[in-house]
Design an enzyme around this catalytic site. Structure first.
Site, PDB file in Angstrom:
ATOM      1  N   ASP A   1      24.815  28.673  45.884  1.00 42.21           N
ATOM      2  CA  ASP A   1      25.386  29.272  47.087  1.00 42.21           C
ATOM      3  C   ASP A   1      25.477  30.790  46.959  1.00 42.21           C
ATOM      4  O   ASP A   1      26.275  31.303  46.171  1.00 42.21           O
ATOM      5  CB  ASP A   1      26.777  28.672  47.301  1.00 42.21           C
ATOM      6  CG  ASP A   1      27.476  29.189  48.539  1.00 42.21           C
ATOM      7  OD1 ASP A   1      26.781  29.652  49.465  1.00 42.21           O
ATOM      8  OD2 ASP A   1      28.717  29.111  48.588  1.00 42.21           O
TER       9      ASP A   1
ATOM     10  N   SER B   1      29.188  32.529  47.899  1.00 41.37           N
ATOM     11  CA  SER B   1      30.400  32.449  47.091  1.00 41.37           C
ATOM     12  C   SER B   1      30.059  32.887  45.669  1.00 41.37           C
ATOM     13  O   SER B   1      28.893  33.141  45.361  1.00 41.37           O
ATOM     14  CB  SER B   1      30.982  31.028  47.111  1.00 41.37           C
ATOM     15  OG  SER B   1      30.094  30.098  46.493  1.00 41.37           O
TER      16      SER B   1
ATOM     17  N   ASN C   1      32.129  31.687  42.534  1.00 42.26           N
ATOM     18  CA  ASN C   1      32.654  30.899  41.423  1.00 42.26           C
ATOM     19  C   ASN C   1      31.732  29.750  41.031  1.00 42.26           C
ATOM     20  O   ASN C   1      30.973  29.250  41.860  1.00 42.26           O
ATOM     21  CB  ASN C   1      34.031  30.344  41.775  1.00 42.26           C
ATOM     22  CG  ASN C   1      35.105  31.414  41.796  1.00 42.26           C
ATOM     23  OD1 ASN C   1      35.319  32.060  42.817  1.00 42.26           O
ATOM     24  ND2 ASN C   1      35.773  31.615  40.671  1.00 42.26           N
TER      25      ASN C   1
ATOM     26  N   TRP D   1      32.049  25.956  39.597  1.00 40.98           N
ATOM     27  CA  TRP D   1      32.922  24.843  39.258  1.00 40.98           C
ATOM     28  C   TRP D   1      32.158  23.537  39.367  1.00 40.98           C
ATOM     29  O   TRP D   1      31.175  23.434  40.102  1.00 40.98           O
ATOM     30  CB  TRP D   1      34.175  24.817  40.144  1.00 40.98           C
ATOM     31  CG  TRP D   1      33.921  24.613  41.613  1.00 40.98           C
ATOM     32  CD1 TRP D   1      33.794  25.564  42.574  1.00 40.98           C
ATOM     33  CD2 TRP D   1      33.776  23.348  42.302  1.00 40.98           C
ATOM     34  NE1 TRP D   1      33.574  24.993  43.803  1.00 40.98           N
ATOM     35  CE2 TRP D   1      33.566  23.642  43.665  1.00 40.98           C
ATOM     36  CE3 TRP D   1      33.824  22.011  41.894  1.00 40.98           C
ATOM     37  CZ2 TRP D   1      33.381  22.638  44.629  1.00 40.98           C
ATOM     38  CZ3 TRP D   1      33.640  21.008  42.848  1.00 40.98           C
ATOM     39  CH2 TRP D   1      33.433  21.331  44.206  1.00 40.98           C
TER      40      TRP D   1
ATOM     41  N   TYR E   1      39.085  26.160  50.916  1.00 43.38           N
ATOM     42  CA  TYR E   1      37.975  25.790  51.797  1.00 43.38           C
ATOM     43  C   TYR E   1      38.589  25.278  53.088  1.00 43.38           C
ATOM     44  O   TYR E   1      38.927  24.104  53.197  1.00 43.38           O
ATOM     45  CB  TYR E   1      37.100  24.707  51.173  1.00 43.38           C
ATOM     46  CG  TYR E   1      36.319  25.144  49.954  1.00 43.38           C
ATOM     47  CD1 TYR E   1      35.387  26.170  50.037  1.00 43.38           C
ATOM     48  CD2 TYR E   1      36.493  24.515  48.725  1.00 43.38           C
ATOM     49  CE1 TYR E   1      34.652  26.564  48.930  1.00 43.38           C
ATOM     50  CE2 TYR E   1      35.760  24.890  47.618  1.00 43.38           C
ATOM     51  CZ  TYR E   1      34.847  25.920  47.720  1.00 43.38           C
ATOM     52  OH  TYR E   1      34.121  26.304  46.623  1.00 43.38           O
TER      53      TYR E   1
ATOM     54  N   ASP F   1      23.087  33.928  53.498  1.00 44.24           N
ATOM     55  CA  ASP F   1      23.859  32.861  52.855  1.00 44.24           C
ATOM     56  C   ASP F   1      23.095  31.543  52.806  1.00 44.24           C
ATOM     57  O   ASP F   1      22.881  30.902  53.824  1.00 44.24           O
ATOM     58  CB  ASP F   1      25.175  32.667  53.602  1.00 44.24           C
ATOM     59  CG  ASP F   1      26.063  31.622  52.954  1.00 44.24           C
ATOM     60  OD1 ASP F   1      25.858  31.322  51.751  1.00 44.24           O
ATOM     61  OD2 ASP F   1      26.957  31.100  53.635  1.00 44.24           O
TER      62      ASP F   1
ATOM     63  N   THR G   1      25.055  28.444  54.333  1.00 45.81           N
ATOM     64  CA  THR G   1      25.312  28.294  55.771  1.00 45.81           C
ATOM     65  C   THR G   1      24.035  27.782  56.427  1.00 45.81           C
ATOM     66  O   THR G   1      22.968  28.360  56.229  1.00 45.81           O
ATOM     67  CB  THR G   1      25.712  29.636  56.408  1.00 45.81           C
ATOM     68  OG1 THR G   1      26.989  30.044  55.887  1.00 45.81           O
ATOM     69  CG2 THR G   1      25.836  29.510  57.925  1.00 45.81           C
TER      70      THR G   1
END
Length: 383
Positions: free
Chosen positions: A87, A90, A92, A94, A132, A269, A272
């Site tokens: 992505d 964003s 991070n 995880w 989110y 993005d 999206t």
């Protein structure tokens, strides 16, 4: 023979930097196939503050499950395979872990740090939360080896999910490829760790996203020129938070609209699905193409798609056309109507300017390169 060996070696080295991607079906499409049209949710919420997201009432599914391409990484020693969403919107990293017992986490094989000899917790122990929409996830932070293709990143900080309030999805984590400034808890991004460990010959990541999903891939540290059929056109990143650029113009059937005469702040993005426009030009376009509205979503008669105009974004002085065959979804008609892959946002970027988003409708037409060396984004025609 020697030249053949060199060519084969280069080919093998090249393939080692690539990860095949699969295209996931969005919840919106899945429900549309059942005759249910989900209500409109503002795509710009993804880039809004946690407070604005929480107040919106939007769900995690609204923000990140609306269409996606995902692939596998390996985590730990010995490696445990994890399907993730790559992505650019964003920052991070995880993954689902054995510490999470929600429905979403239990749908996957979960990462177990106790089975990895290279895993260690942060000291002192740390957690973080990602918002989110009205939901979110919490994660415990640790370090482990993360691999893509044949690239192994040692001591990468990762979040191990503890709670995750989503419906089950094909992927079990997210690899954020945005800038570190956007990372929760100051977590070093995957790209930053790669760069610090000098693992890439070129500090970039590149996406080939096909509209069908077939052959889609992400490449780390290189550009796959076999996937392009034009020179790469570059434009600078204007805000090093997400991959935000400036669109200099927008044409409809070759005629300049003037909507971006002073520049349009634009997020690029991969997470999206749609092209997203500010509300004012969006409604002007919908009126021009005589689109109708259903539950906040816009559609046209499927028979009329071929008569719709081509839209072109002027980026870095180069026009990038998006024909109606790309921005109208003809694969899931409903009562003879086809829904548009263009929607609107009422939110602004960090400077307070109306926001645009180039999502997968655009990126499935153009190979995209996200260059951390020169802080720029490049586009070229897909093969």
């Amino acid at each position: 023979m020697k030249s053949l060996i060199i060519v084969l070696a280069l080919a093998i080295a090249s393939e080692a930097f690539k990860v095949p991607l699969m295209r996931g079906k969005s919840m919106r499409v899945a429900m549309r196939e059942k005759g249910v049209e989900l209500p409109y949710v503002d795509p710009g919420l993804k880039f809004a503050s946690p407070e604005v997201q929480a107040a919106s009432g939007a769900t995690v599914e609204d923000l990140i499950f609306q269409g996606f391409y995902y692939g596998a990484i390996s985590v730990g020693t010995p490696p445990q395979s994890v399907p993730v969403l790559f992505d650019t919107g964003s920052s991070n990293l995880w993954i689902d872990s054995v510490y999470c017992n929600s429905q979403a986490c239990n749908a996957h094989q979960k990462f177990n740090p106790q089975s990895s000899s290279s895993f260690r917790w942060t000291n002192p122990r740390q957690t973080f939360k990602l918002q989110y929409g009205a939901g979110g996830m919490t994660a415990n932070l640790g370090y482990d080896t993360v691999s893509v293709g044949d690239i192994s990143v040692s001591d990468q900080m990762i979040g191990l999910s503890a709670t995750l309030g989503t419906q089950p999805a094909p992927f079990a984590g997210i690899v954020g490829l945005g800038y570190p400034r956007n990372s929760a808890k100051g977590q070093p991004t995957f790209m930053d760790t790669m760069m610090q460990e000098n693992l890439l010959s070129y500090d970039c990541v590149a996406f080939y996203l096909s509209s069908s999903g077939a052959g889609s891939e992400i490449a780390f540290g290189e550009v796959d020129y076999s996937k392009v059929r034009s020179p790469i056109s570059w434009t600078p990143v204007t805000v090093e938070n997400w991959w935000q650029i400036n669109t200099q113009g927008l044409q409809i059937n070759g005629q300049e609209t003037g909507w971006c005469q002073y520049g349009c702040p634009t997020m690029v993005d991969t997470g999206t699905p749609t092209i997203t426009m500010p509300a004012q030009p969006f409604y002007t376009l919908m009126q021009a193409i005589r689109a109708q509205q259903d539950n906040g979503q816009f559609y046209v008669p499927c028979y009329a798609v071929s008569s719709l105009p081509t839209i072109a974004f002027i980026i870095g002085g180069t026009p990038f056309p998006v024909p109606p065959s790309a921005y109208v979804d003809t694969s899931h008609p409903s009562n003879g109507n086809c829904y548009l892959g263009i929607t609107r946002t009422y939110l602004n970027d960090l400077s307070g300017q109306p926001m645009w988003i180039l999502g997968d409708v655009f990126l499935s037409l153009y190979y995209s390169v996200y260059d951390r060396t020169y802080n720029r984004v490049g586009f070229a025609y897909n093969v």
